[in-house]
Design an enzyme around this catalytic site. Structure first.
Site, PDB file in Angstrom:
ATOM      1  N   ASP A  43      81.271  12.119  26.203  1.00 60.04           N
ATOM      2  CA  ASP A  43      81.132  13.065  25.091  1.00 60.04           C
ATOM      3  C   ASP A  43      80.282  14.262  25.494  1.00 60.04           C
ATOM      4  OD1 ASP A  43      81.667  13.884  22.500  1.00 60.04           O
ATOM      5  OD2 ASP A  43      79.885  12.903  21.677  1.00 60.04           O
ATOM      6  N   ASN A  94      81.704  17.599  26.033  1.00 60.74           N
ATOM      7  CA  ASN A  94      82.424  18.680  26.722  1.00 60.74           C
ATOM      8  C   ASN A  94      82.401  19.977  25.914  1.00 60.74           C
ATOM      9  OD1 ASN A  94      83.136  16.722  28.535  1.00 60.74           O
ATOM     10  ND2 ASN A  94      85.299  16.668  28.003  1.00 60.74           N
ATOM     11  N   GLY A  95      82.667  19.851  24.621  1.00 61.17           N
ATOM     12  CA  GLY A  95      82.741  21.039  23.758  1.00 61.17           C
ATOM     13  C   GLY A  95      81.405  21.757  23.702  1.00 61.17           C
ATOM     14  N   HIS A 126      86.259  20.715  28.825  1.00 58.71           N
ATOM     15  CA  HIS A 126      87.137  19.585  29.179  1.00 58.71           C
ATOM     16  C   HIS A 126      87.535  19.664  30.653  1.00 58.71           C
ATOM     17  CE1 HIS A 126      87.124  18.482  25.053  1.00 58.71           C
ATOM     18  NE2 HIS A 126      87.928  19.424  24.634  1.00 58.71           N
ATOM     19  N   ARG A 183      92.193  17.236  16.002  1.00 60.85           N
ATOM     20  CA  ARG A 183      91.611  18.489  16.522  1.00 60.85           C
ATOM     21  C   ARG A 183      92.661  19.598  16.508  1.00 60.85           C
ATOM     22  NH1 ARG A 183      87.120  17.168  21.097  1.00 60.85           N
ATOM     23  NH2 ARG A 183      86.088  15.528  19.942  1.00 60.85           N
ATOM     24  N   LEU A 206      88.635  -1.200  42.313  1.00 59.20           N
ATOM     25  CA  LEU A 206      88.194  -0.801  40.968  1.00 59.20           C
ATOM     26  C   LEU A 206      89.401  -0.807  40.042  1.00 59.20           C
ATOM     27  CD1 LEU A 206      85.835   0.544  39.197  1.00 59.20           C
ATOM     28  CD2 LEU A 206      86.936   2.718  39.727  1.00 59.20           C
TER      29      LEU A 206
END
Ligand code: IPE
Ligand code: IPE
Ligand code: MG
Length: 250
Positions: free
Chosen positions: A28, A30-31, A45, A79, A139
């Site tokens: 969380d 990015n904006g 982003h 969004r 992974l």
């Protein structure tokens, strides 16, 4: 189970050396990262995708066996359409550019969530990435797209057989199957960047005993050292799983 077995189980589960861990990250901020720089949110982003690269590269070296990244929640469809389109485009680009390197480095990609609302081209890219990396054992990289934990639980519950007792383990398997996930353990450590301290409908079942770690760092600024710091905090904690540890039991 004997009381002493319970103690041993609890001790085994808290050993720092118990790899491989399942780490989940709510990526969380990015904006806000972009906004404070006078940039469009989409620029955040784009930078966030670079942070994904760094963390995926670092994770296996830090004892992480499964990494689940929250890339797009089902509520994120609300969004603005341009931001949604940009996020889908970035995700598509990520798969297109990273799949070969993931395959070469033993990283298995699994996209979790709903697929029926994604475009057909993106769906094909997802299937191709999963096929190309299916043999990876270094992974398991699970990327959550159009993901909602509550919707996933509901959909799994609808598949329960009426009148039949279902164990937690069986339900976990059903849930994983519902979100197209390969089998993996529950989350050990849940990290959220960006300063907020909430779950935003992420892995509600799988995080039942997860350790929670909140970072002020905005996701585009997140480095391998921040993952290391989160893991250090994790290893310093005592996980009790509801029981009493031997030393305290007397
Ligand atoms: C996280 O960053 C990325 C997604 C939710 C897709 P945000 O876009 O939520 O960034 P903030 O929280 O508005 O800063
Ligand atoms: C959660 O972040 C979803 C992802 C990181 C993909 P949001 O930014 O959408 O969550 P809220 O709105 O702050 O709860
Ligand atoms: Mg956010």
């Amino acid at each position: 189970m004997q009381e002493s077995d319970l103690h041993n189980l609890a001790l085994a589960q808290r050993q720092p050396s118990t790899p491989p861990l399942h780490v989940a990250i709510i990526m969380d901020g990015n904006g806000r990262w972009a906004t404070v720089r006078g940039l469009a949110r989409v620029a955040g982003h784009r930078r966030g995708a670079l942070a994904v690269r760094r963390v995926v590269e670092a994770a296996p070296k830090l004892g992480v066996g499964t990494l689940t990244l929250y890339a797009f929640s089902s509520d994120n469809w609300q969004r603005p359409p341009l931001e949604v389109a940009a996020l889908m485009h970035l995700f598509h680009e990520y798969l297109r550019k990273e799949t070969a390197e993931c395959a070469a480095n033993g990283i298995r990609i699994g996209v979790i969530g709903r697929r029926d609302r994604l475009g057909p081209i993106l769906r094909r890219e997802i299937e191709a990435a999963e096929r190309a990396t299916a043999r990876g054992r270094a992974l398991l990289l699970r990327i959550a797209v159009d993901y909602s934990a509550r919707d996933a639980i509901l959909r799994a519950a609808r598949r329960l057989k009426p009148g039949r007792e279902t164990t937690r383990e069986e339900f976990s398997g059903l849930l994983a199957n519902t979100i197209h996930s390969p089998a993996c353990p529950d989350v050990d450590l849940l990290i959220r960047t960006g300063g907020e301290q909430r779950l935003s409908d992420f892995l509600l079942w799988e995080c039942a005993y997860a350790e929670l770690y909140f970072s002020q760092r905005m996701w585009p600024d997140f480095e391998a050292a921040d993952l290391q710091a989160a893991l250090d905090a994790f290893h310093s904690r005592e996980r009790r799983f509801g029981t009493v540890l031997e030393a305290a039991a007397g």
